[in-house]
Scaffold this active site. Structure first.
Site, PDB file in Angstrom:
ATOM      1  N   TRP A  14       0.813  -1.222   0.000  1.00 50.01           N
ATOM      2  CA  TRP A  14       0.000   0.000   0.000  1.00 50.01           C
ATOM      3  C   TRP A  14       0.841   1.264   0.000  1.00 50.01           C
ATOM      4  CZ3 TRP A  14      -4.355  -1.196   4.157  1.00 50.01           C
ATOM      5  CH2 TRP A  14      -5.052  -2.344   3.751  1.00 50.01           C
ATOM      6  N   GLU A 101      11.900   1.870  -4.112  1.00 47.02           N
ATOM      7  CA  GLU A 101      11.689   3.238  -3.615  1.00 47.02           C
ATOM      8  C   GLU A 101      12.573   3.514  -2.399  1.00 47.02           C
ATOM      9  OE1 GLU A 101       7.443   2.927  -3.401  1.00 47.02           O
ATOM     10  OE2 GLU A 101       7.378   2.880  -5.593  1.00 47.02           O
ATOM     11  N   GLY A 177       4.615   1.497 -11.069  1.00 41.81           N
ATOM     12  CA  GLY A 177       3.764   2.692 -11.091  1.00 41.81           C
ATOM     13  C   GLY A 177       3.716   3.382 -12.437  1.00 41.81           C
ATOM     14  N   GLY A 238       1.255  -2.855  -6.252  1.00 43.79           N
ATOM     15  CA  GLY A 238       1.161  -1.532  -5.648  1.00 43.79           C
ATOM     16  C   GLY A 238      -0.210  -0.925  -5.907  1.00 43.79           C
ATOM     17  N   GLY A 239      -0.301  -0.107  -6.940  1.00 42.50           N
ATOM     18  CA  GLY A 239      -1.523   0.641  -7.254  1.00 42.50           C
ATOM     19  C   GLY A 239      -2.806  -0.173  -7.204  1.00 42.50           C
TER      20      GLY A 239
HETATM   21  P1  PGA Z   1       2.783  -0.893  -8.905  1.00 40.56           P
HETATM   22  O1  PGA Z   1       3.847  -1.034  -7.708  1.00 40.56           O
HETATM   23  O2  PGA Z   1       1.952  -2.159  -8.893  1.00 40.56           O
HETATM   24  O3  PGA Z   1       1.980   0.332  -8.569  1.00 40.56           O
HETATM   25  O4  PGA Z   1       3.560  -0.759 -10.171  1.00 40.56           O
HETATM   26  C1  PGA Z   1       4.477  -2.260  -7.426  1.00 40.56           C
HETATM   27  C2  PGA Z   1       5.426  -2.111  -6.265  1.00 40.56           C
HETATM   28  O5  PGA Z   1       6.086  -1.072  -6.151  1.00 40.56           O
HETATM   29  O6  PGA Z   1       5.542  -3.030  -5.425  1.00 40.56           O
END
Ligand code: PGA
Length: 255
Positions: A14, A101, A177, A238-239
């Site tokens: 998240w 990140e 992302g 992620g998203g």
């Molecule tokens: P995303 O992120 O699905 O938004 O591309 C994946 C992640 O960073 O684990």
């Protein structure tokens, strides 16, 4: 060796999203959508502030809990940090370590990843170790070198048995992302490469049991194709994990 011996794992990262009440609302909805789903591990990784509330909310469900980071010391004068014993205390099963990140914005290195992995393992917290190349590294033909460096660095000094408690998440940074998913063939190629690395550093037996997740713009529409690859054992999402419906659909498309 076939996929059958590895239970796929779908984890929702998240990131920096969801207040406590939003987090509980999301998990309550998700619980209903995945009730009775078997043959896949379902994991959510809320921010630290929502871990305890989500832990209570998923108590009676088939959803497991992950944190998004951990510090390697257990306690002491480390302002702002959270340790493995504290994560265990609020009910975490997994912890994401070395997400790109964190490598990009917070100075995470292979060495800090390795220390975090060892600390997590020593407290029975299962690490999800993230690895992945940048776009310029892929374009320069350096993908395998980078992956080798991340995998070897993150797992340095572990026994084969300890590695069995780890999950590796392959996340090409250019796919995170961005809406730009790796093709199933690109993902499979790197996953296969990672499994070979693990065979060389540990053993064929260990390598055939370790789960390797794919991450980077996974959505309900592309999940089934990615999960059908022989070395892809789940997804780090992620998203699409921020809405119960889309995350549950990814889970359904995996089994
Ligand atoms: P995303 O992120 O699905 O938004 O591309 C994946 C992640 O960073 O684990």
């Amino acid at each position: 060796m076939g996929r059958t011996m590895r239970t796929p794992i779908i984890a929702g990262n998240w990131k920096l999203n969801k207040t406590v009440s939003e987090a509980v609302a999301l998990t309550s909805e998700l619980k209903k959508l995945v009730v009775g789903t078997e043959g896949v591990e379902i994991v959510v990784a809320p921010p630290f502030t929502a871990l305890e509330a989500v832990s209570n909310s998923i108590n009676d469900s088939n959803i497991l809990l992950a944190a998004q980071d951990v510090y390697w010391e257990d306690s002491g004068a480390y302002t702002g940090e959270v340790s493995a014993p504290l994560l265990i205390d609020v009910g975490c099963d997994y912890v994401i370590i070395g997400h790109s990140e964190r490598r990009q914005y917070f100075g995470e290195t292979n060495d800090t990843v390795n220390q975090k992995v060892k600390s997590a393992l020593s407290h029975n917290l299962k690490p999800i170790i993230c690895v992945g190349e940048l776009l310029e590294e892929r374009e320069a033909g350096r993908t395998e070198n980078i992956i080798k460096d991340h995998v070897a660095g993150g797992t340095a000094g572990l026994t084969g048995e300890a590695l069995l408690s780890c999950v590796i998440a392959y996340e090409p940074v250019w796919a995170i992302g961005t809406g730009k998913t790796a093709t199933p063939e690109q993902a499979q190629e790197v996953h296969h490469f990672i499994r070979n690395l693990l065979s060389e550093s540990f053993s064929d037996g260990v390598a055939s049991q370790v789960r390797i997740q794919y991450g980077g713009s996974v959505k309900p529409e592309n999940a089934a194709e990615l999960m059908a690859q022989p070395d892809v054992d789940g997804a780090l999402v992620g998203g699409a994990s921020l809405q119960a419906e889309s995350f549950a659909q990814i889970v359904e498309n995996t089994v």
